[in-house]
Design an enzyme around this catalytic site. Structure first.
Site, PDB file in Angstrom:
ATOM      1  N   TYR A  18     -12.492  11.899   5.546  1.00  0.00           N
ATOM      2  CA  TYR A  18     -11.287  11.065   5.594  1.00  0.00           C
ATOM      3  C   TYR A  18     -10.488  11.225   4.303  1.00  0.00           C
ATOM      4  CZ  TYR A  18      -8.340   6.881   5.513  1.00  0.00           C
ATOM      5  OH  TYR A  18      -7.264   6.017   5.406  1.00  0.00           O
ATOM      6  N   ASP A  53       0.525  -7.032  -5.435  1.00  0.00           N
ATOM      7  CA  ASP A  53       1.168  -6.593  -4.200  1.00  0.00           C
ATOM      8  C   ASP A  53       1.936  -5.316  -4.505  1.00  0.00           C
ATOM      9  OD1 ASP A  53       2.940  -6.215  -2.036  1.00  0.00           O
ATOM     10  OD2 ASP A  53       3.005  -8.353  -1.622  1.00  0.00           O
ATOM     11  N   CYS A  54       1.683  -4.258  -3.751  1.00  0.00           N
ATOM     12  CA  CYS A  54       2.308  -2.968  -4.052  1.00  0.00           C
ATOM     13  C   CYS A  54       3.826  -3.008  -3.889  1.00  0.00           C
ATOM     14  CB  CYS A  54       1.698  -1.863  -3.204  1.00  0.00           C
ATOM     15  SG  CYS A  54       1.890  -2.070  -1.435  1.00  0.00           S
ATOM     16  N   ASP A 111      -2.436   4.293   1.354  1.00  0.00           N
ATOM     17  CA  ASP A 111      -3.766   4.055   1.925  1.00  0.00           C
ATOM     18  C   ASP A 111      -3.846   2.582   2.318  1.00  0.00           C
ATOM     19  OD1 ASP A 111      -6.272   4.628   2.805  1.00  0.00           O
ATOM     20  OD2 ASP A 111      -7.213   4.697   0.833  1.00  0.00           O
TER      21      ASP A 111
END
Length: 365
Positions: free
Chosen positions: A179, A257-258, A278
Site C-alpha cells: 500500500y 487540522d491539515c 493519505d
C-alpha cells in the site's frame, strides 16, 4: 442478553434449487416463510414444507448435537433459502446439513455458506469497498479507544499481523507495505532532496518509508494524536521509531487540522515538491455531494496552491470494485481552478483483500 463463549452464536445457511419444480404464488419474492425450532439436546429438526401448498414434511437428523436450533425457510423464485441459528459448543456440520436437505428436495445444486459468529468479543467481519462481507482470522483485540475524532481499533490477525481500523474500516496492517510503496510510487519517483508534505498518515508508515529516500524535509500533518500513539506502540514494524518524537533531523509532525496548516502555508508563500493525501477514502455515493466530498475538493484545491509547478499530489482512491465513485472523483479533478492531469494505478492490498486504486496528480503545463 446472555453471555456467549468464544464460539458465540453461529449462523448456517444454504441455497437449494429445485429440480424441475416451480414454486407457485400470487406475487414474486418471498411467497412463503416457515420457522422452526428444536429444544436443547434435540437430535431431530422437522421443517413443515407447506410453502408449495403441499402436506409433506422435510425432516433431517441434526448431527451437531447438544445445542438449540432455530431458523427460517423462504422461497424466492425456484430457490429455497434455509437459515439455521444454533448455539452449541460442539458445533454443527453445515455441509452435511446441506447434503441431507438437498437429497430430500432433489435439488439440482446447492451452496452452503460459511458460519457467521455472533456475540463474540473479537471483531472478525469487515466490509470491502463495495460492502461485501469479509471474515478475517483475527484472534485478539490489541488496542481499542475512541478519540475525539474517531474509533481506533487494532486487532491481531494470524496472517496479517496487527491491523489498524479507524471507524471500523481497514486502514493498515503489518503486511501492507505494498500500500505504502504504491502510494509513493517507489522506484518511479525520486524523493532525494525534495520537500514533502503528508496530509494525514497517522500510522507513520508513509513517513517511515519516505525518510529512507533521503528527502530534504518532510512535514506530516495529523489531527489525531491518539492514532499516532497507538501506531507507535503496536505497528512498530510499519512506522519504526518516527512517531516517538514530533521532530527529527529532516522531518516534523504537526498535530493539527491539515486544512488550517495548508491555509497557513498559502499565506506564507511556501511550496512543496510532493504532497501526499493519505486521508479519507473516496466516498461511495450516488453524487459528489456532502461533507466528505466537500472536504476532498477543499484539500485538492489547497494542495494545488502550495504545490510547485513541477510537483505532484499523490493520493489513494478506493477499491477497484467501485468504478462509479472513482470516475466521480476524476470528474472533480477536471473542475479544479488549476488545470491538472493525472495517472492512476492499482495494487492488491492484503488487509483490504482487494485491489486498491492510487492517483498521481500534477499541474497541467
Amino acid at each position: 442478553m446472555g453471555q456467549f463463549d468464544e464460539e458465540g452464536l453461529r449462523w448456517l445457511g444454504f441455497l437449494g434449487v429445485y429440480s424441475g419444480r416451480k414454486v407457485e404464488g400470487e406475487r414474486g419474492g418471498n411467497i412463503g416463510l416457515q420457522t422452526f425450532e428444536s429444544g436443547e439436546g434435540s437430535t431431530e429438526t422437522r421443517v413443515s414444507d407447506q410453502i408449495r401448498g403441499g402436506e409433506e414434511e422435510i425432516s433431517t437428523v441434526w448431527t451437531g448435537g447438544g445445542g438449540r436450533q432455530s431458523g427460517r425457510m423462504a422461497v424466492v423464485g425456484n430457490t429455497l433459502e434455509l437459515e439455521v441459528d444454533y448455539f452449541s459448543t460442539q458445533g454443527a456440520s453445515v455441509r452435511k446439513l446441506e447434503k441431507e436437505f438437498g437429497n430430500k428436495l432433489g435439488n439440482e445444486r446447492s451452496n452452503a455458506y460459511p458460519a457467521v459468529t455472533r456475540g463474540s468479543c473479537i471483531y472478525k467481519y469487515f466490509p470491502t469497498a463495495d460492502e461485501r462481507l469479509l471474515e478475517y482470522d483475527i484472534d485478539k483485540v490489541v488496542y481499542e479507544q475512541r478519540s475525539q475524532f474517531q474509533k481506533i481499533l487494532i486487532v491481531h490477525s494470524r496472517s496479517l499481523g496487527n491491523l489498524l481500523l479507524l471507524d471500523d474500516l481497514q486502514n493498515l496492517s503489518e503486511s501492507d507495505l505494498i500500500y505504502t510503496e504504491t502510494l509513493m510510487q517507489r522506484g518511479k519517483e525520486n524523493y532525494r532532496g525534495k520537500e514533502i508534505v503528508i496530509l494525514g498518515g497517522g500510522d507513520g508508515a508513509l513517513l517511515h518509508e519516505l525518510l529512507k529516500e533521503e528527502p530534504k524535509y518532510v512535514v506530516m500533518i495529523e489531527i489525531d494524536e491518539l492514532v499516532m500513539k497507538a501506531a507507535a506502540k503496536y505497528l512498530r514494524s510499519c512506522c519504526g521509531d518516527v512517531l516517538d518524537t514530533l521532530k527529527g533531523d529532516n522531518y516534523e509532525i504537526v498535530v493539527d487540522d491539515c486544512v488550517n496548516v495548508l491555509n497557513t502555508y498559502i499565506q506564507q508563500g511556501k511550496s512543496f515538491d510532493y504532497i501526499f493525501g493519505d486521508l479519507t477514502d473516496i466516498p461511495i455515493s450516488s453524487n459528489p455531494q456532502g461533507e466528505t466530498w466537500d472536504f476532498i475538493r477543499s484539500i485538492l484545491s489547497l494542495s494545488m496552491e502550495v504545490l510547485k509547478p513541477e510537483g505532484k499530489y499523490m493520493t489513494h482512491g478506493n477499491g477497484a470494485s467501485c468504478p462509479d465513485s472513482l470516475k466521480m472523483f476524476e470528474r472533480q479533478l477536471t473542475s479544479l481552478k488549476v488545470p491538472v492531469e493525472f495517472s492512476k494505478c492499482k495494487a492488491f492490498v492484503p488487509s483490504f483483500m482487494e485491489d486498491w486504486v492510487f492517483y498521481q496528480i500534477w499541474k497541467k503545463n
